[in-house]
Write a protein that holds these residues in place. Structure first.
Motif, PDB file in Angstrom:
ATOM      1  N   TYR A  38      18.502 -76.001  13.417  1.00 39.04           N
ATOM      2  CA  TYR A  38      18.586 -76.119  11.958  1.00 39.04           C
ATOM      3  C   TYR A  38      18.521 -74.748  11.300  1.00 39.04           C
ATOM      4  O   TYR A  38      18.153 -73.747  11.925  1.00 39.04           O
ATOM      5  N   HIS A  54      21.589 -66.152   7.867  1.00 47.35           N
ATOM      6  CA  HIS A  54      21.166 -67.508   8.261  1.00 47.35           C
ATOM      7  C   HIS A  54      22.252 -68.178   9.104  1.00 47.35           C
ATOM      8  O   HIS A  54      21.959 -68.799  10.131  1.00 47.35           O
ATOM      9  N   ARG A  57      22.342 -66.637  12.492  1.00 43.03           N
ATOM     10  CA  ARG A  57      21.259 -67.128  13.354  1.00 43.03           C
ATOM     11  C   ARG A  57      21.554 -68.552  13.836  1.00 43.03           C
ATOM     12  O   ARG A  57      21.225 -68.922  14.961  1.00 43.03           O
ATOM     13  N   LYS A 152      15.919 -71.558  16.657  1.00 45.62           N
ATOM     14  CA  LYS A 152      15.464 -72.380  15.519  1.00 45.62           C
ATOM     15  C   LYS A 152      15.704 -73.858  15.831  1.00 45.62           C
ATOM     16  O   LYS A 152      16.601 -74.511  15.278  1.00 45.62           O
ATOM     17  N   GLU A 184       3.097 -66.065  14.465  1.00 40.63           N
ATOM     18  CA  GLU A 184       3.723 -66.183  13.142  1.00 40.63           C
ATOM     19  C   GLU A 184       3.142 -67.394  12.437  1.00 40.63           C
ATOM     20  O   GLU A 184       2.270 -68.073  12.981  1.00 40.63           O
ATOM     21  N   GLY A 185       3.614 -67.653  11.224  1.00 44.50           N
ATOM     22  CA  GLY A 185       3.173 -68.833  10.500  1.00 44.50           C
ATOM     23  C   GLY A 185       3.876 -70.072  11.046  1.00 44.50           C
ATOM     24  O   GLY A 185       4.874 -69.970  11.764  1.00 44.50           O
ATOM     25  N   ALA A 186       3.354 -71.259  10.696  1.00 48.16           N
ATOM     26  CA  ALA A 186       3.972 -72.496  11.161  1.00 48.16           C
ATOM     27  C   ALA A 186       5.427 -72.570  10.689  1.00 48.16           C
ATOM     28  O   ALA A 186       6.284 -73.100  11.385  1.00 48.16           O
ATOM     29  N   SER A 187       5.697 -72.035   9.481  1.00 50.15           N
ATOM     30  CA  SER A 187       7.100 -71.953   9.037  1.00 50.15           C
ATOM     31  C   SER A 187       7.340 -70.640   8.299  1.00 50.15           C
ATOM     32  O   SER A 187       8.034 -70.609   7.283  1.00 50.15           O
ATOM     33  N   SER A 188       6.780 -69.559   8.827  1.00 47.97           N
ATOM     34  CA  SER A 188       6.913 -68.264   8.133  1.00 47.97           C
ATOM     35  C   SER A 188       6.594 -67.107   9.079  1.00 47.97           C
ATOM     36  O   SER A 188       6.015 -67.310  10.141  1.00 47.97           O
ATOM     37  N   THR A 189       6.957 -65.908   8.635  1.00 48.05           N
ATOM     38  CA  THR A 189       6.631 -64.677   9.353  1.00 48.05           C
ATOM     39  C   THR A 189       5.426 -64.035   8.670  1.00 48.05           C
ATOM     40  O   THR A 189       5.392 -63.982   7.435  1.00 48.05           O
ATOM     41  N   LEU A 209      10.323 -66.484  15.799  1.00 44.75           N
ATOM     42  CA  LEU A 209      11.652 -66.653  15.210  1.00 44.75           C
ATOM     43  C   LEU A 209      12.066 -65.325  14.550  1.00 44.75           C
ATOM     44  O   LEU A 209      11.248 -64.720  13.848  1.00 44.75           O
ATOM     45  N   GLY A 211      12.974 -63.896  11.768  1.00 43.41           N
ATOM     46  CA  GLY A 211      13.025 -64.319  10.363  1.00 43.41           C
ATOM     47  C   GLY A 211      14.064 -63.522   9.581  1.00 43.41           C
ATOM     48  O   GLY A 211      14.100 -62.288   9.656  1.00 43.41           O
ATOM     49  N   VAL A 212      14.893 -64.223   8.835  1.00 44.49           N
ATOM     50  CA  VAL A 212      15.901 -63.554   8.009  1.00 44.49           C
ATOM     51  C   VAL A 212      15.211 -62.833   6.847  1.00 44.49           C
ATOM     52  O   VAL A 212      15.538 -61.690   6.527  1.00 44.49           O
ATOM     53  N   THR A 213      14.240 -63.491   6.244  1.00 38.92           N
ATOM     54  CA  THR A 213      13.515 -62.868   5.128  1.00 38.92           C
ATOM     55  C   THR A 213      12.726 -61.657   5.645  1.00 38.92           C
ATOM     56  O   THR A 213      12.657 -60.620   4.978  1.00 38.92           O
ATOM     57  N   SER A 248       9.456 -66.335   4.126  1.00 40.69           N
ATOM     58  CA  SER A 248      10.383 -67.360   4.635  1.00 40.69           C
ATOM     59  C   SER A 248      11.453 -67.582   3.582  1.00 40.69           C
ATOM     60  O   SER A 248      11.312 -67.144   2.433  1.00 40.69           O
ATOM     61  N   ALA A 249      12.488 -68.320   3.985  1.00 39.53           N
ATOM     62  CA  ALA A 249      13.602 -68.589   3.070  1.00 39.53           C
ATOM     63  C   ALA A 249      13.129 -69.320   1.819  1.00 39.53           C
ATOM     64  O   ALA A 249      13.686 -69.122   0.743  1.00 39.53           O
TER      65      ALA A 249
HETATM   66  N1  PDD Z   1      11.065 -71.858   8.358  1.00 38.54           N
HETATM   67  N2  PDD Z   1       8.914 -68.529  11.578  1.00 38.54           N
HETATM   68  C1  PDD Z   1       9.053 -69.872  11.657  1.00 38.54           C
HETATM   69  C2  PDD Z   1       8.388 -70.585  12.784  1.00 38.54           C
HETATM   70  C3  PDD Z   1       9.809 -70.562  10.687  1.00 38.54           C
HETATM   71  O1  PDD Z   1       9.962 -71.894  10.772  1.00 38.54           O
HETATM   72  C4  PDD Z   1      10.408 -69.834   9.622  1.00 38.54           C
HETATM   73  C5  PDD Z   1      11.241 -70.496   8.555  1.00 38.54           C
HETATM   74  C6  PDD Z   1      10.219 -68.448   9.581  1.00 38.54           C
HETATM   75  C7  PDD Z   1      10.850 -67.594   8.516  1.00 38.54           C
HETATM   76  O2  PDD Z   1      12.230 -67.460   8.750  1.00 38.54           O
HETATM   77  P1  PDD Z   1      13.254 -67.192   7.539  1.00 38.54           P
HETATM   78  O3  PDD Z   1      12.743 -66.019   6.804  1.00 38.54           O
HETATM   79  O4  PDD Z   1      14.524 -66.923   8.232  1.00 38.54           O
HETATM   80  O5  PDD Z   1      13.261 -68.453   6.711  1.00 38.54           O
HETATM   81  C8  PDD Z   1       9.484 -67.831  10.581  1.00 38.54           C
HETATM   82  C9  PDD Z   1      11.937 -72.595   7.451  1.00 38.54           C
HETATM   83  C10 PDD Z   1      11.955 -72.059   6.071  1.00 38.54           C
HETATM   84  C11 PDD Z   1      11.596 -74.073   7.534  1.00 38.54           C
HETATM   85  O6  PDD Z   1      11.307 -74.509   8.641  1.00 38.54           O
HETATM   86  O7  PDD Z   1      11.642 -74.775   6.525  1.00 38.54           O
END
Ligand code: PDD
Length: 287
Positions: A38, A54, A57, A152, A184-189, A209, A211-213, A248-249
């Motif tokens: 995704y 994105h 990736r 991802k 890293e974070g659960a959904s973030s860097t 991951l 991370g693009v951001t 994160s995005a």
């Molecule tokens: N999550 N690390 C993890 C485990 C992530 O799931 C994400 C993003 C990131 C940050 O990546 P980016 O900057 O490319 O969004 C890092 C997305 C936003 C999500 O799962 O909703």
């Protein structure tokens, strides 16, 4: 997110459909095995923030697990734009998922099974996010994930459990630790501004991951003259940091003001974090 599912148009395999009709068979491999990839891109007005990286990736993740990328970048962009137009989305995210396709439940499947493609939008107040003003509290949790976190993958059970733990603790995000070191974070860097004033984030590897951001923020930080180091940092170093933030995005640059109940930077968003968020948003809106 506690919002109920709201009516909108979603995209499934070439068709734009009302959400209730936008379905896949239960033999979809994404549903059965988490066998899919995704991406999430932020939408600010006409602009898709960092969309090219994105989509790059997405391609890289698909290649890594041997799913054919069903679209070129211009095709992906056209579908994203049409979906955003049909939903009249002004601010929020566009979610893409590609699974290996629909097949009888067996662990493998023939190479010629067609991937399933799903896309939907989520309206969100990304710019005027109140948490960016107050800062976020986070907790640390064990990183329970597999060995290819650079992909991802939609198999997000460890992250879902981490987010439930954060929710139970009444905080916004969970930061994952392996051997006492932040992945890293659960959904973030995660980033820290060290006591020496150096911006630190973990280097890219199979453990995190890409991370693009993260990449945009590192570039902007260097342009402002900050020294940026890619290296591991421990929970202890994070607690002693001048500032902590995650990217994160959907959250862009989010100040962290408490970790496991201990205040960071006096419990207020730090000046460097605020500046990086402002610069990032300026660039994101300019396109
Ligand atoms: N999550 N690390 C993890 C485990 C992530 O799931 C994400 C993003 C990131 C940050 O990546 P980016 O900057 O490319 O969004 C890092 C997305 C936003 C999500 O799962 O909703």
């Amino acid at each position: 997110m506690s919002a109920p599912v709201t009516l909108r148009i979603a995209y499934v395999n070439g068709r734009y459909l009302p959400l209730a009709e936008a379905t896949l068979p239960i033999m979809d491999r994404g549903f059965l095995f988490g066998d899919g990839i995704y991406e999430v891109t932020a939408v600010l007005g006409d602009h898709f923030v960092d969309n090219e990286p994105h989509l790059a990736r997405l391609d890289r993740s698909l290649k890594a697990i041997g799913i054919r990328n069903p679209h070129t970048i211009p095709e992906w962009t056209a579908i994203q734009r049409e979906l955003v137009r049909q939903n009249d989305l002004k601010q929020g995210t566009v979610y893409i998922e590609v699974t290996r396709g629909t097949h009888e439940r067996e662990f493998t499947c023939p190479d010629d099974v067609a991937p399933n493609v799903v896309m939907f939008t989520q309206a969100k107040n990304l710019l005027a996010n109140p948490m960016a003003e107050t800062g976020a509290a986070v907790i640390t949790v064990d990183d329970l994930r597999w060995a290819r976190r650079d992909i991802k993958s939609v198999a997000l059970l460890a992250q879902v459990l981490a987010k439930f733990e954060a929710k139970r603790a009444g905080v916004a995000e969970a930061v994952m630790l392996e051997d006492g070191v932040v992945t890293e974070g659960a959904s973030s860097t995660f980033f820290i501004l060290s006591s020496a004033g150096v911006l630190v984030t973990r280097a890219l590897s199979n453990s995190v991951l890409p991370g693009v951001t993260r990449s945009s923020v590192m570039r902007l930080a260097r342009e402002t003259g900050l020294h940026v180091e890619e290296r591991p940092f421990s929970r202890q170093e994070m607690l002693a940091a001048r500032e902590v933030f995650y990217t994160s995005a959907s959250s862009f640059v989010m100040p962290v003001v408490a970790v496991d109940g201990e205040k960071i930077a006096g419990g207020m968003p730090g000046p460097i974090t605020k500046k990086l968020r402002a610069i990032y948003l300026e660039e994101a809106q300019k396109g």
